[in-house]
Design a protein around this motif. Structure first.
Motif, PDB file in Angstrom:
ATOM      1  N   GLN A 146       0.988  -1.100   0.198  1.00  0.00           N
ATOM      2  CA  GLN A 146       0.155   0.096  -0.080  1.00  0.00           C
ATOM      3  C   GLN A 146       0.933   1.392  -0.113  1.00  0.00           C
ATOM      4  N   ALA A 147       0.341   2.253  -0.539  1.00  0.00           N
ATOM      5  CA  ALA A 147       1.224   3.287  -0.570  1.00  0.00           C
ATOM      6  C   ALA A 147       1.635   3.815   0.818  1.00  0.00           C
ATOM      7  N   GLY A 148       2.609   4.337   0.962  1.00  0.00           N
ATOM      8  CA  GLY A 148       3.544   4.821   2.074  1.00  0.00           C
ATOM      9  C   GLY A 148       4.233   3.696   2.909  1.00  0.00           C
ATOM     10  N   MET A 161      13.081   0.942  -0.473  1.00  0.00           N
ATOM     11  CA  MET A 161      12.336   1.767  -1.090  1.00  0.00           C
ATOM     12  C   MET A 161      11.184   1.950   0.111  1.00  0.00           C
ATOM     13  N   ASN A 162      11.186   3.330   0.546  1.00  0.00           N
ATOM     14  CA  ASN A 162      10.252   3.684   1.633  1.00  0.00           C
ATOM     15  C   ASN A 162       9.190   4.754   1.004  1.00  0.00           C
ATOM     16  N   SER A 163       8.315   4.732   1.843  1.00  0.00           N
ATOM     17  CA  SER A 163       7.079   6.064   1.475  1.00  0.00           C
ATOM     18  C   SER A 163       6.882   5.856   0.083  1.00  0.00           C
ATOM     19  N   LEU A 164       6.313   4.328  -0.223  1.00  0.00           N
ATOM     20  CA  LEU A 164       6.104   4.273  -1.811  1.00  0.00           C
ATOM     21  C   LEU A 164       4.830   4.777  -2.084  1.00  0.00           C
ATOM     22  N   SER A 175      -0.613   0.162  -4.177  1.00  0.00           N
ATOM     23  CA  SER A 175      -1.788   0.550  -4.486  1.00  0.00           C
ATOM     24  C   SER A 175      -2.158   1.984  -3.632  1.00  0.00           C
ATOM     25  N   SER A 176      -2.979   2.426  -4.128  1.00  0.00           N
ATOM     26  CA  SER A 176      -3.344   3.992  -3.290  1.00  0.00           C
ATOM     27  C   SER A 176      -4.423   3.679  -2.305  1.00  0.00           C
TER      28      SER A 176
END
Length: 125
Positions: free
Chosen positions: A12-14, A82-85, A124-125
């Motif tokens: 998920q996003a973040g 990868m962070n804060s995706l 995903s958003s």
């Protein structure tokens, strides 16, 4: 020469993911390493790279401050934390390695000859 990637997935996003790329048949010492991504309808984008001669790093503006590239020569493996995706990070991610004479910032994807198979990252958003 083989590069084998792992660590992709759905998040998920973040959220965060760490991609790994293990080399076999050769040592990464002396090679510049890079991570690239390919999203549908877009050109392959250079995400990040580490130069072999001085260890300097490059990050695309879109990932600066969120992604971290690293290498472990003892394990012959490279990583992309990868962070804060974000949803726009969704793509197939590829690792690459090449002997480059200059800083990796000067070289585009077509100048790398050794590639991993790619791993899907979906945010995903």
């Amino acid at each position: 020469l083989h590069l084998v990637e792992s660590g992709g997935g759905f998040v998920q996003a973040g959220g965060s993911l760490r991609l790994s790329c293990a080399a076999s048949g050769f040592t990464l010492v002396g090679y510049a390493i890079g991570w690239f991504r390919l999203a549908p309808g877009k050109e392959r984008e250079r995400v990040s790279c580490i130069s072999s001669h001085d260890g300097s790093t490059y990050y695309a503006e879109s990932v600066k401050g969120r992604f971290t590239i690293s290498r472990d020569n003892a394990k012959n493996t490279m990583y992309l934390q990868m962070n804060s995706l974000k949803p726009e990070d969704t793509a197939v991610y590829y690792c690459a390695a090449e002997r480059l004479a200059l800083s990796c910032v000067y070289y585009e994807y077509h100048e790398y000859k050794n590639w991993g198979q790619g791993t899907q990252v979906t945010v995903s958003s």
